[in-house]
Design an enzyme around this catalytic site. Structure first.
Site, mmCIF file in Angstrom:
data_model
loop_
_atom_site.group_PDB
_atom_site.id
_atom_site.type_symbol
_atom_site.label_atom_id
_atom_site.label_comp_id
_atom_site.label_asym_id
_atom_site.label_seq_id
_atom_site.Cartn_x
_atom_site.Cartn_y
_atom_site.Cartn_z
ATOM 1 N N PHE A 111 0.782 -1.399 0.259
ATOM 2 C CA PHE A 111 0.111 0.048 -0.077
ATOM 3 C C PHE A 111 0.839 1.338 0.079
ATOM 4 O O PHE A 111 0.383 2.427 -0.288
ATOM 5 C CB PHE A 111 -0.790 -0.074 1.103
ATOM 6 C CG PHE A 111 -0.428 0.495 2.376
ATOM 7 C CD1 PHE A 111 0.119 -0.251 3.442
ATOM 8 C CD2 PHE A 111 -0.767 1.679 2.714
ATOM 9 C CE1 PHE A 111 0.793 0.154 4.468
ATOM 10 C CE2 PHE A 111 -0.168 2.533 3.843
ATOM 11 C CZ PHE A 111 0.610 1.439 4.744
ATOM 12 N N LYS A 112 2.230 1.069 0.478
ATOM 13 C CA LYS A 112 2.980 2.324 0.365
ATOM 14 C C LYS A 112 3.240 2.953 -0.807
ATOM 15 O O LYS A 112 3.315 4.365 -1.012
ATOM 16 C CB LYS A 112 4.664 1.858 0.497
ATOM 17 C CG LYS A 112 4.997 1.614 2.110
ATOM 18 C CD LYS A 112 3.998 1.422 3.157
ATOM 19 C CE LYS A 112 4.733 1.090 4.617
ATOM 20 N NZ LYS A 112 4.193 -0.244 5.025
ATOM 21 N N ASP A 113 2.915 2.257 -2.017
ATOM 22 C CA ASP A 113 3.115 2.827 -3.451
ATOM 23 C C ASP A 113 2.014 3.936 -3.489
ATOM 24 O O ASP A 113 2.259 4.839 -4.432
ATOM 25 C CB ASP A 113 2.733 1.492 -4.420
ATOM 26 C CG ASP A 113 3.951 0.800 -4.600
ATOM 27 O OD1 ASP A 113 4.947 1.251 -4.638
ATOM 28 O OD2 ASP A 113 3.651 -0.365 -4.617
#
Ligand code: PLP
Length: 473
Positions: A111-113
């Protein structure tokens, strides 16, 4: 929009300044001076829009005049073009009221993207406009590092240093960082835990002379812009399931408290988010805070969900700022006591006390490794979905949190955030369900690429020396 430090001493900044600053100079974190709030009819108008359009509406009030409408639109269009699913964040149904939001369709499969693809482009734009260079310094428990490297490696004005805890990530996670070529990117193993690596980062940000000399910028979730970009998928899921005319709950696998805090902000922006179920692994500091009102440190232990092997949840300070009615002086004093004694006791005396306010919105659950594996097995058996261990923790919390029966009786849908692709944790997935989760084609050959490995001691001095020896300028 102006930004304030949670400790009340650092100067107020604009969005662009906050973007490049990270940690405030008084040791606090930056938050907007005021929460932008949309009316129900404004939210209703955004339902059904493509992810990028929704993002533009959600993000713009936080940026103010620092970037033009056209600049914001270009950053977002290019950022989301890097994703591999047309919905960007597809929602899947697991049961009558249970959903998962798949947040692993970005270039590095976590999810960091969703935030870093946006952040990297705002960095690049700002540095080009201001004709200057900067140095990114960050610590990763696993997924931030590769997402940051992927988001920043094209930006020639940046040198990127990512510290990771040696031997504590999956091979896939490490290789995503160490196989990247490019003179401006360094993934450095630190001989210690994530918290040790994060401590080095904080120490170097607090070394103001070094910070200014390098032009240090942060990509951890202490950077406000990351939180901002994460609000979008809460809004996207909530609007898809009937908000603003229906309450929606979320279950969030939590480490540094950055992801779940974005859910809190989405709620402050006027979305009817009822409950945020905070799920931890055995590193359960935040579940303990919610249960007892006491924050106390314990050593980090390794688990099947390494990206959550964290005991110091930095973004909790942002929530506390609001729980203390935005009294930076009081919060600074509490944080100082916490630093000295390793313990903070939050008042639970009356309905306006910090703990009482928090318990209205948050419920906590600790999920051990055995339960994580059982959840992966059960969901695979019942629905065919392959969950990574972090996502499994959220899914377990979705069906087992303390207020489950009350929320079911009201038919409130709940969305568990699936924060990583199962291929990132292939060994754990295979052991749990006997199935190999293949990575998407663009990462199929990771195991064959050569790695660049660097190791330093877990001290600010060692990290500083490494940076001075390798910085490009
Ligand atoms: C980073 C990460 C988390 C924890 O998110 P925080 O914002 O640190 O609470 C959970 N799961 C995965 C897969 C992650 O990469």
């Amino acid at each position: 929009m102006r930004y304030l430090s949670t400790r009340g001493q650092a100067p107020n900044l604009s969005f662009k300044q906050v973007l490049l600053t990270g940690l405030a100079r008084d040791g606090g974190l930056y938050v907007p001076a005021k929460w932008p709030r949309f009316s129900p009819s404004e939210w209703r108008n955004l339902a059904g829009r493509p992810y990028g359009e929704l993002a533009e509406a959600v993000i713009t009030p936080f940026i103010g005049d620092d970037f033009t409408k056209a600049e914001i639109a270009t950053v977002l269009r290019e950022a989301y073009a890097a994703f591999k699913h047309p919905a960007i964040a597809p929602l899947k149904q697991l049961g009558p009221t249970d959903f998962v939001l798949e947040l692993f369709h970005g270039p590095t499969l976590a999810f960091k993207d969703y935030a870093l693809q946006v952040l990297g482009r705002f960095f690049d734009l700002t540095l080009r406009q201001e004709k200057r260079r900067a140095v990114i310094l960050g610590a990763t428990s696993g997924d931030t590092g590769s997402a940051a490297i992927e988001a920043c490696r094209q930006c020639e004005a940046l040198t990127v240093f990512i510290l990771y805890p040696k031997g504590r990530m999956s091979d896939f996670q490490r290789r995503q960082m160490t196989t990247v070529t490019g003179k401006n990117v360094y993934a450095v193993a630190v001989e210690g835990s994530f918290d040790d690596a994060q401590d080095c980062v904080k120490a170097l940000f607090n070394d103001l002379a070094f910070r200014d000399q390098m032009g240090l910028a942060a990509i951890n979730s202490i950077n406000w812009a990351r939180i901002m970009a994460q609000i979008v998928y809460y809004a996207y899921a909530a609007l898809s399931l009937g908000a603003p005319d229906r309450e929606i709950d979320f279950a969030v696998p939590t480490g540094n408290f950055g992801n779940i805090y974005a859910g809190f902000v989405a709620r402050e922006m006027g979305l009817p988010i009822g409950l945020l179920a905070l799920a931890t692994n055995r590193n359960d500091v935040m579940a303990r805070v919610l249960a007892s009102g006491e924050m106390s440190l314990r050593p980090v232990e390794e688990s099947l969900s390494p990206s959550m092997d964290i005991q110091i949840s930095s973004n909790f300070e942002r929530l506390l700022f609001d729980m203390f009615d935005r009294d930076g002086g009081q919060l600074a004093a509490e944080m100082e006591k916490f630093r000295k004694n390793g313990k903070m006791v939050l008042a639970d005396n009356g309905s306006e006390s910090p703990m009482a306010q928090m318990r209205k919105i948050f419920t906590g659950l600790r999920v051990d490794d055995a339960t994580t594996v059982k959840t992966m097995q059960k969901i695979y058996r019942d629905t065919g979905e392959i969950l990574d261990p972090h996502s499994a923790i959220a899914v377990h919390a979705m069906s087992h949190h303390a207020r489950r029966q009350e929320r079911l009786a009201k038919h409130v849908p709940m969305v568990a955030l699936a924060c990583a692709h199962p291929a990132k944790f292939a060994a754990t997935v295979e052991q749990a369900i006997g199935v190999t989760a293949p990575p998407p084609p663009h990462l199929a050959h990771l195991a064959e690429k050569p790695e660049r490995l660097y190791t330093v001691a877990a001290t600010p001095t060692a990290v500083k020396e490494f940076m001075l020896a390798h910085v490009q300028n």
